[in-house]
Structures are given as structure tokens and as C-alpha cells.
Design a protein around this motif. Structure first.
Motif, PDB file in Angstrom:
ATOM      1  N   LYS A   1      10.927 -47.308  32.964  1.00  0.00           N
ATOM      2  CA  LYS A   1      11.889 -46.764  33.931  1.00  0.00           C
ATOM      3  C   LYS A   1      11.504 -45.351  34.358  1.00  0.00           C
ATOM      4  N   LYS A   2      11.080 -44.548  33.383  1.00  0.00           N
ATOM      5  CA  LYS A   2      10.744 -43.156  33.669  1.00  0.00           C
ATOM      6  C   LYS A   2       9.437 -43.032  34.441  1.00  0.00           C
ATOM      7  N   THR A   3       8.368 -43.590  33.889  1.00  0.00           N
ATOM      8  CA  THR A   3       7.036 -43.338  34.442  1.00  0.00           C
ATOM      9  C   THR A   3       6.762 -44.111  35.718  1.00  0.00           C
TER      10      THR A   3
ATOM     11  N   LEU B   1      13.255 -54.189  17.975  1.00  0.00           N
ATOM     12  CA  LEU B   1      14.285 -53.844  18.950  1.00  0.00           C
ATOM     13  C   LEU B   1      14.092 -52.422  19.480  1.00  0.00           C
ATOM     14  N   GLY B   2      13.774 -51.495  18.586  1.00  0.00           N
ATOM     15  CA  GLY B   2      13.553 -50.115  19.003  1.00  0.00           C
ATOM     16  C   GLY B   2      12.380 -49.987  19.948  1.00  0.00           C
ATOM     17  N   SER B   3      11.279 -50.669  19.627  1.00  0.00           N
ATOM     18  CA  SER B   3      10.107 -50.640  20.503  1.00  0.00           C
ATOM     19  C   SER B   3      10.413 -51.287  21.845  1.00  0.00           C
ATOM     20  N   PHE B   4      11.172 -52.370  21.808  1.00  0.00           N
ATOM     21  CA  PHE B   4      11.548 -53.096  23.024  1.00  0.00           C
ATOM     22  C   PHE B   4      12.268 -52.174  24.006  1.00  0.00           C
ATOM     23  N   ILE B   5      13.323 -51.515  23.538  1.00  0.00           N
ATOM     24  CA  ILE B   5      14.111 -50.690  24.452  1.00  0.00           C
ATOM     25  C   ILE B   5      13.409 -49.371  24.762  1.00  0.00           C
ATOM     26  N   PHE B   6      12.595 -48.872  23.817  1.00  0.00           N
ATOM     27  CA  PHE B   6      11.845 -47.640  24.084  1.00  0.00           C
ATOM     28  C   PHE B   6      10.875 -47.843  25.248  1.00  0.00           C
ATOM     29  N   PHE B   7      10.142 -48.928  25.240  1.00  0.00           N
ATOM     30  CA  PHE B   7       9.145 -49.131  26.291  1.00  0.00           C
ATOM     31  C   PHE B   7       9.772 -49.558  27.610  1.00  0.00           C
TER      32      PHE B   7
ATOM     33  N   ILE C   1      17.541 -40.191  39.621  1.00  0.00           N
ATOM     34  CA  ILE C   1      18.339 -39.699  38.497  1.00  0.00           C
ATOM     35  C   ILE C   1      18.925 -40.862  37.704  1.00  0.00           C
ATOM     36  N   TYR C   2      19.227 -41.964  38.377  1.00  0.00           N
ATOM     37  CA  TYR C   2      19.745 -43.149  37.683  1.00  0.00           C
ATOM     38  C   TYR C   2      18.726 -43.661  36.666  1.00  0.00           C
ATOM     39  N   PHE C   3      17.505 -43.910  37.110  1.00  0.00           N
ATOM     40  CA  PHE C   3      16.507 -44.473  36.221  1.00  0.00           C
ATOM     41  C   PHE C   3      15.925 -43.433  35.270  1.00  0.00           C
ATOM     42  N   ASP C   4      15.956 -42.164  35.646  1.00  0.00           N
ATOM     43  CA  ASP C   4      15.482 -41.103  34.763  1.00  0.00           C
ATOM     44  C   ASP C   4      16.421 -40.946  33.563  1.00  0.00           C
TER      45      ASP C   4
ATOM     46  N   VAL D   1       2.655 -37.134  33.826  1.00  0.00           N
ATOM     47  CA  VAL D   1       3.752 -36.783  32.927  1.00  0.00           C
ATOM     48  C   VAL D   1       4.708 -35.809  33.615  1.00  0.00           C
ATOM     49  N   SER D   2       5.995 -36.057  33.484  1.00  0.00           N
ATOM     50  CA  SER D   2       7.004 -35.178  34.094  1.00  0.00           C
ATOM     51  C   SER D   2       8.197 -35.065  33.174  1.00  0.00           C
ATOM     52  N   GLU D   3       8.937 -33.990  33.322  1.00  0.00           N
ATOM     53  CA  GLU D   3      10.131 -33.773  32.519  1.00  0.00           C
ATOM     54  C   GLU D   3      11.232 -34.743  32.931  1.00  0.00           C
TER      55      GLU D   3
END
Length: 483
Positions: free
Chosen positions: A200-202, A189-195, A238-241, A475-477
Motif C-alpha cells: 500500500k505504501k510503496t 499473519l504478521g508477515s501477511f498484513i505487514f507486506f 493519505i488513505y493508503f499511506d 523510500v519516503s516517509e
């Protein structure tokens, strides 16, 4: 260190995870906690080791304040000193140059700016510890050990940009650390939501960032359609970040069998501004309500006092986000909208849901212009563009259509907005697609709660993971790193 970086994903995280569970397997609970604290401090100082003494000093000082409050009879005095310490620490590092600049402007003085660097996460760990001191004063906080307290503040998944965790929901988990072994379910579950968050970010947020940065970098040149592209691009950036960081923090904590509070719940589905703030940065809203709004009197005194309290809370929210008047205005705009919403409810007039959503979304989109702009002048340029006061530019293939609308002056340009017509088409499609997703699709938390391990899920997360990792070249902040 960034969650969306090779060094974190392929270096830091696996090492921390493996060593932590080695300690847990041999039943060295204290060793596991010390390892997490050490790792979190390393994670924090990776960016700039100069910030580390500030974080450590804050943790030690607040822990001592808490212990003193527990023991003495003059608790209120110690609490007051503790709050002053935290506010002063935050004020110096985040706001001192802002105040100096305003003093110089108002009184025509020439004091030199100190150019104080903003320590990472200071807004977050300051609020968490203020809550701890207040609850200790009220007798609502248990007597925690220094190790558990340090882990509560520094736990790396939430350290840099939240959620603003509360000691009552986190400290019991750190007290027990009951899961001795790796829990396969939590890892999945953690890997699922992390990726999902990494994607979303990248892929999403960083793509919209290109268009938002380009437009806000030259706001005086924007015309009508471009102004809307720029404002909406930032709204989705900003929403997806922020959604990405919130997802990744929850996922990382789950790997260690720790549950973080939900901090983001599809805010663009909101039908009013109150609903928006129940969905956006939920833990900040929780803190402001409990530790500022309610102590001010909340809605218990009078209607006028309630409206005043609402404005105070949103003004503080804006100022918390950044040391600039544009942030204050952004916060006050949300305060005014909240006041209007409260008064509107008293009229008991029903509004069609589509209209309520449209008004709410457009208000949020316009308010984000002040949040993003470097100055009032830049914000006004973007807003003027959005209402056509800076002209209208169109691509050549729309000229025949606009010729039929002779009352609208326009200019035909070959290079429309960013790059060429391909970029124009691309951003229009992206805005439409992700507007639909943010309003109608299930969010990542809902998908996490309904997770089913099957081949479709495996294909989905495999695709998301591969695409996300391939995009780590840029890569970005995260946006909230700046706050």
C-alpha cells in the motif's frame, strides 16, 4: 528508521526478532523486555539521536508522576502538574514557532522564530502518557514496573505514528509475555498484513503522492479537471499511506505475539461523518472521546453544550495534527459536519445510501485540501480550480466534445497536468480503480481475520512482497511522521 526501507526489513527487524526469541527460549523474560526497549530506542534514534533524551525524559518523568499519584493524598495537584508538563513539552517543540508567528502578525512585533525541530512521535507518546496519568489518578491503572512502562511507550511498531495505544490493552501483554516460543501462526499473519501494508505504501500511496505533490506545488496553475485530480490523488495518498502504517504496525507486533488495536477500518465506506471518524484513526478518536469530550460534559448537559463540545474536540484534533491554521480549519470543518449530522439525525429523514456516501466522501475530499495545503492561499487555489474558477483545460481529443458545449469556456492543451496524455490516462484509471477498491473491497483487517493458508494466498502475498521490495528504491516517509 522507516518500515519501508532495506535497513529495517533486512537488518533491524530480523536481528531484533531472533535475539528477542533467544532470550525468551532461555526464559530470560526481563532480558527480552530490555532488548525490546533497547531496540526500540535505537529504532527511534536512528532518525536523529538528538530526539532520544526528549523521549527518555518524558518516559522517566511521567513514570515518576504516576508513582507519586499512587502514593500521595494530593493526587489532583500532581495530576495537574503532570498534564501541564506534557502539554508544555508538546507545546514547546510543536507549537512555539506557530505562536510566535501569530503574535508577530497580530501585534506587529518582530520576535525571532526559534526554529525548534519537531521530535518524532511526540504527539503520540504524549497522549499515551497523559491517558496513563489520568487513569492512575482515577485508580484505573495498575502498578506497573518501570521496565514494562518503558516498553509500553517505546514499543517500536507503534512508536512513531501510532496507534495511540492504551496501557490497559498493552501492559498486561508486556507483563506476561506468555508466548515463550515463536508462534508460526502469528509470524504468518504478521508477515501477511505487514507486506500488504508495505505494498500500500510503496506502490499505491507513493504513486498518488507524485500527482498530489505536483499539483499542490503549483496550485495557482490548476484548472477544473486538474484540481479534482490533485485533490483526489491526495485523498487516496493519505488513505493508503495511513492504512499502510496501521497494517504494518499490527503485523510487526504480531511477530512478537503482541496484539495492537485496529486503527483504520475502511473510512471511505462511511455513510456519514460520524461513521468516518469511527473508522479513521480510531485510537485518536477513542482518546479524544474519553479524555476530552466526556470530561467536558459529553452529551450529558444540554444540546447546545454537546455541540460546543463536539467543536472543541475537533478543533483540538485539527491542532494536534499540525501547527498551522489550515489544520485547525480542517478540524473545525469536521466539527461543523459532525454538528450538522447530529442535527440531521433529529429530523429522522432517511437519505439514500449512495447519496449519503457521496456527500460524506466529497466533504472528506474537500477537507483534505486544507490538511495538505501549505497555506490558505494554496488551499483556495485548489478549491477554486475544483469549481472551475481557474479555467478549464482539456486534451486535444476532447475538443470536438467540448465544441458541442459552447457555454463552457475551455482551453486545449497538449501537455495535460503531469507529463503527457499517458500520465493523464494513467491517473484517471488509478483514481477509478482505487476508489472502487476503497469502497467495495475487503480491507486488510478483514482479510487477516478470514486468512486461509492456501496456494492462492501464497501467490498473492508472494506477488505483493516482491513488488513492494522492488519499489523500495523510492523510500519516503509516512505522512503521519509529521504529526
Amino acid at each position: 528508521m522507516l518500515f519501508n526501507s532495506h535497513v529495517f526489513i533486512f537488518g533491524f527487524l530480523p536481528i531484533v526478532f531472533i535475539v528477542y526469541f533467544i532470550f525468551r527460549k532461555i526464559d530470560l523474560v526481563a532480558g527480552a523486555k530490555i532488548w525490546l526497549v533497547f531496540s526500540s530506542l535505537f529504532f527511534y534514534s536512528w532518525w536523529n539521536p538528538v530526539y532520544l533524551p526528549i523521549l527518555l525524559g518524558s518516559i522517566i518523568t511521567n513514570f515518576l508522576f504516576g508513582k507519586t499519584i499512587e502514593k500521595v493524598s494530593y493526587k489532583k495537584i500532581i495530576l495537574t502538574i503532570g498534564i501541564i508538563f506534557n502539554v508544555a513539552l508538546l507545546g514547546y517543540f510543536k507549537y512555539v514557532d506557530f505562536f510566535i508567528a501569530n503574535v508577530n502578525m497580530i501585534f506587529e512585533t518582530n520576535f525571532s522564530l526559534l526554529h525548534v525541530a519537531l521530535p518524532l512521535a511526540i504527539s503520540f507518546f504524549t497522549f499515551q502518557q497523559i491517558a496513563y496519568l489520568v487513569d492512575t489518578y482515577k485508580g484505573e491503572a495498575k502498578k506497573y514496573s518501570f521496565l514494562n512502562y518503558a516498553l509500553f511507550v517505546t514499543f517500536f511498531p507503534q512508536l512513531i505514528a501510532g496507534p495511540i495505544v492504551h496501557h490497559k490493552e498493552m501492559m498486561p501483554q508486556f507483563e506476561t509475555l506468555s508466548a515463550r516460543f515463536v508462534r508460526a501462526k502469528n509470524v504468518v499473519l504478521g508477515s501477511f498484513i505487514f507486506f500488504i501494508g508495505l505494498f500500500k505504501k510503496t506502490v499505491i500511496a507513493d504513486t498518488f503522492a507524485i500527482y498530489a505533490s505536483d499539483g499542490f506545488g503549483r496550485p495557482e496553475t490548476l484548472t477544473l479537471i486538474e484540481g479534482w485530480i490533485v485533490s483526489l490523488s491526495y485523498s487516496f495518498q493519505i488513505y493508503f499511506d495511513f492504512s499502510a502504517y496501521s497494517d504494518m504496525a499490527i503485523g510487526l507486533a504480531l511477530l512478537f505475539n503482541i496484539k495492537l488495536p485496529i486503527n483504520f477500518n475502511s473510512p471511505y465506506k462511511a455513510l456519514n461523518i460520524q461513521d468516518f471518524w469511527r473508522r479513521w484513526h480510531m485510537t485518536l478518536g477513542r482518546f479524544l472521546t474519553k479524555y476530552i469530550y466526556i470530561p467536558l460534559g459529553g452529551n450529558r448537559i444540554s444540546e447546545s453544550r454537546t455541540l460546543f463540545n463536539i467543536m472543541i474536540v475537533f478543533g483540538i484534533s485539527g491542532f494536534w495534527h499540525g501547527a498551522g491554521w489550515t489544520f485547525v480549519v480542517w478540524g473545525l470543518l469536521h466539527g461543523v459536519a459532525s454538528v450538522i449530522h447530529r442535527l440531521w439525525r433529529k429530523l429522522a429523514i432517511d437519505m439514500p445510501k449512495w447519496l449519503a456516501w457521496f456527500i460524506t466522501f466529497q466533504f472528506v475530499n474537500v477537507a483534505w485540501v486544507f490538511f495538505r495545503a501549505e497555506s490558505f492561499q494554496d488551499a483556495l487555489h485548489v478549491l477554486k480550480a475544483m469549481v472551475g474558477l481557474q479555467g478549464i483545460s482539456i486534451p486535444p481529443y476532447l475538443e470536438s466534445l467540448f465544441q458541442q458545449i459552447q457555454v463552457i469556456p475551455y482551453e486545449v492543451t497538449e501537455r495535460f497536468f503531469v507529463g503527457d496524455l499517458y500520465e493523464f490516462h494513467k491517473i484517471i484509471v488509478l483514481l477509478i480503480v482505487f476508489l472502487f477498491i476503497s469502497v467495495f473491497a475487503k480491507n486488510s483487517i478483514e482479510r487477516l481475520q478470514s486468512f486461509r493458508p492456501n496456494w492462492k494466498t501464497a501467490l498473492f502475498i508472494g506477488f505483493v512482497t516482491v513488488v513492494s521490495i522492488l519499489h523500495l528504491t523510492r523510500v519516503s516517509e509516512f505522512i503521519y511522521f509529521n504529526f
